[in-house]
Motif scaffolding. Structure first.
Motif, mmCIF file in Angstrom:
data_model
loop_
_atom_site.group_PDB
_atom_site.id
_atom_site.type_symbol
_atom_site.label_atom_id
_atom_site.label_comp_id
_atom_site.label_asym_id
_atom_site.label_seq_id
_atom_site.Cartn_x
_atom_site.Cartn_y
_atom_site.Cartn_z
ATOM 1 N N ALA A 137 46.449 21.008 6.574
ATOM 2 C CA ALA A 137 47.431 20.078 6.020
ATOM 3 C C ALA A 137 48.738 20.209 6.793
ATOM 4 C CB ALA A 137 47.654 20.370 4.546
ATOM 5 N N PHE A 138 49.338 19.070 7.095
ATOM 6 C CA PHE A 138 50.590 19.066 7.847
ATOM 7 C C PHE A 138 51.429 17.864 7.431
ATOM 8 C CE2 PHE A 138 47.041 17.352 10.231
ATOM 9 C CZ PHE A 138 47.467 16.082 10.590
ATOM 10 N N ARG A 139 52.725 17.983 7.654
ATOM 11 C CA ARG A 139 53.653 16.911 7.289
ATOM 12 C C ARG A 139 53.490 15.722 8.233
ATOM 13 N NH1 ARG A 139 56.512 18.814 3.233
ATOM 14 N NH2 ARG A 139 56.791 21.069 3.137
ATOM 15 N N ASP A 140 53.504 14.526 7.647
ATOM 16 C CA ASP A 140 53.408 13.289 8.418
ATOM 17 C C ASP A 140 54.672 13.134 9.262
ATOM 18 O OD1 ASP A 140 53.547 10.337 9.024
ATOM 19 O OD2 ASP A 140 51.685 10.367 7.880
ATOM 20 N N ILE A 141 54.523 12.722 10.516
ATOM 21 C CA ILE A 141 55.690 12.568 11.394
ATOM 22 C C ILE A 141 56.466 11.286 11.084
ATOM 23 C CG2 ILE A 141 54.764 13.989 13.256
ATOM 24 C CD1 ILE A 141 54.141 11.346 14.758
ATOM 25 N N ASN A 142 55.881 10.385 10.307
ATOM 26 C CA ASN A 142 56.542 9.143 9.893
ATOM 27 C C ASN A 142 56.419 9.030 8.374
ATOM 28 O OD1 ASN A 142 57.802 6.647 9.992
ATOM 29 N ND2 ASN A 142 55.893 5.561 10.397
ATOM 30 N N PRO A 143 57.120 9.903 7.634
ATOM 31 C CA PRO A 143 56.908 9.969 6.182
ATOM 32 C C PRO A 143 57.294 8.687 5.451
ATOM 33 C CG PRO A 143 58.801 11.304 6.819
ATOM 34 C CD PRO A 143 58.155 10.826 8.090
ATOM 35 N N GLN A 144 56.455 8.325 4.477
ATOM 36 C CA GLN A 144 56.686 7.148 3.650
ATOM 37 C C GLN A 144 57.271 7.516 2.292
ATOM 38 O OE1 GLN A 144 56.006 4.032 5.158
ATOM 39 N NE2 GLN A 144 55.890 5.494 6.843
ATOM 40 N N ALA A 145 57.486 8.805 2.059
ATOM 41 C CA ALA A 145 58.066 9.326 0.819
ATOM 42 C C ALA A 145 58.680 10.678 1.156
ATOM 43 C CB ALA A 145 56.982 9.465 -0.257
ATOM 44 N N PRO A 146 59.551 11.215 0.275
ATOM 45 C CA PRO A 146 60.138 12.524 0.560
ATOM 46 C C PRO A 146 59.097 13.607 0.856
ATOM 47 C CG PRO A 146 61.314 11.480 -1.241
ATOM 48 C CD PRO A 146 60.117 10.612 -0.942
ATOM 49 N N THR A 147 57.992 13.586 0.129
ATOM 50 C CA THR A 147 56.855 14.452 0.463
ATOM 51 C C THR A 147 55.743 13.547 0.977
ATOM 52 O OG1 THR A 147 57.398 16.137 -1.178
ATOM 53 C CG2 THR A 147 55.108 16.030 -0.439
ATOM 54 N N HIS A 148 55.320 13.769 2.213
ATOM 55 C CA HIS A 148 54.193 13.028 2.789
ATOM 56 C C HIS A 148 53.431 14.002 3.678
ATOM 57 C CE1 HIS A 148 52.655 9.102 4.877
ATOM 58 N NE2 HIS A 148 51.665 9.942 4.550
ATOM 59 N N ILE A 149 52.339 14.488 3.133
ATOM 60 C CA ILE A 149 51.505 15.481 3.812
ATOM 61 C C ILE A 149 50.127 14.888 4.038
ATOM 62 C CG2 ILE A 149 50.410 17.759 3.559
ATOM 63 C CD1 ILE A 149 52.870 18.576 1.864
ATOM 64 N N LEU A 150 49.577 15.110 5.216
ATOM 65 C CA LEU A 150 48.212 14.706 5.529
ATOM 66 C C LEU A 150 47.310 15.917 5.405
ATOM 67 C CD1 LEU A 150 48.857 12.534 8.703
ATOM 68 C CD2 LEU A 150 48.656 11.784 6.329
ATOM 69 N N ILE A 151 46.203 15.747 4.699
ATOM 70 C CA ILE A 151 45.212 16.814 4.529
ATOM 71 C C ILE A 151 43.937 16.315 5.186
ATOM 72 C CG2 ILE A 151 44.055 18.334 2.878
ATOM 73 C CD1 ILE A 151 46.299 17.382 0.854
ATOM 74 N N VAL A 152 43.457 17.061 6.174
ATOM 75 C CA VAL A 152 42.336 16.594 6.991
ATOM 76 C C VAL A 152 41.244 17.660 7.064
ATOM 77 C CG1 VAL A 152 43.890 15.185 8.385
ATOM 78 C CG2 VAL A 152 43.257 17.415 9.196
ATOM 79 N N PRO A 153 39.991 17.222 7.137
ATOM 80 C CA PRO A 153 38.929 18.199 7.374
ATOM 81 C C PRO A 153 39.036 18.734 8.798
ATOM 82 C CG PRO A 153 38.005 15.980 7.189
ATOM 83 C CD PRO A 153 39.487 15.865 6.988
ATOM 84 N N ASN A 154 38.728 20.000 8.992
ATOM 85 C CA ASN A 154 38.734 20.568 10.336
ATOM 86 C C ASN A 154 37.613 19.975 11.180
ATOM 87 O OD1 ASN A 154 40.908 22.144 9.548
ATOM 88 N ND2 ASN A 154 39.662 23.932 9.127
ATOM 89 N N LYS A 155 36.557 19.554 10.536
ATOM 90 C CA LYS A 155 35.435 18.872 11.202
ATOM 91 C C LYS A 155 35.810 17.403 11.372
ATOM 92 C CE LYS A 155 30.747 17.346 10.000
ATOM 93 N NZ LYS A 155 29.720 17.382 8.947
ATOM 94 N N GLU A 156 35.573 16.853 12.544
ATOM 95 C CA GLU A 156 35.847 15.428 12.751
ATOM 96 C C GLU A 156 34.826 14.587 11.994
ATOM 97 O OE1 GLU A 156 36.435 13.761 16.647
ATOM 98 O OE2 GLU A 156 37.673 15.473 17.244
ATOM 99 N N ILE A 157 35.323 13.804 11.054
ATOM 100 C CA ILE A 157 34.532 12.824 10.315
ATOM 101 C C ILE A 157 35.341 11.537 10.414
ATOM 102 C CG2 ILE A 157 33.514 12.193 8.093
ATOM 103 C CD1 ILE A 157 33.743 15.246 7.351
ATOM 104 N N ALA A 158 34.796 10.504 11.014
ATOM 105 C CA ALA A 158 35.578 9.308 11.334
ATOM 106 C C ALA A 158 36.126 8.596 10.104
ATOM 107 C CB ALA A 158 34.743 8.349 12.173
ATOM 108 N N THR A 159 35.279 8.280 9.140
ATOM 109 C CA THR A 159 35.703 7.536 7.956
ATOM 110 C C THR A 159 34.994 8.097 6.729
ATOM 111 O OG1 THR A 159 33.953 5.853 7.862
ATOM 112 C CG2 THR A 159 35.785 5.421 9.375
#
Length: 115
Positions: free
Chosen positions: A26-48
């Motif tokens: 999980a990491f902070r979005d570089i273009n936040p749309q709210a005061p808190t905007h964090i992206l949480i991603v699987p370490n494994k690449e899954i497209a959609t």
């Protein structure tokens, strides 16, 4: 082809990582749309989301549990927050590596604008 998120997970691109374990990062979005905007991603690449398989059940659940944990750490759990996953072009997906948006810190308004 490696996604920008995979490069962040691997440490090849700098990011403000707020959480990482064997399944998700999980990491902070570089273009936040709210005061808190964090992206949480699987370490494994899954497209959609459409590409999730039965063996991805644990990672899919981990995305939600990490969102809950981070919302509490960010101090937005009590007032509320939004979780969003976009899927494909019409869903607004821009990076084709599944990711959960954790947004909060202010009232977020309606989910979609009526047309």
């Amino acid at each position: 082809m490696s996604t920008i998120f995979s490069k962040i997970i691997a440490g090849e691109i700098p990011a403000d990582i707020v959480y990482q374990d064997e399944l998700v990062t999980a990491f902070r979005d570089i273009n936040p749309q709210a005061p808190t905007h964090i992206l949480i991603v699987p370490n494994k690449e899954i497209a959609t989301v459409n590409d999730l398989a039965a063996e991805d059940e644990q990672v899919a659940g981990r995305l939600l549990l990490v969102a809950k944990k981070l919302a509490a750490q960010e101090g937005i759990a009590e007032d509320g927050y939004r979780l969003m996953i976009n899927c494909n072009q019409h869903g607004g997906q821009e990076v084709f590596h599944v990711h959960l948006h954790l947004l909060g810190g202010r009232p977020l308004g309606p989910m979609l604008m009526r047309r």
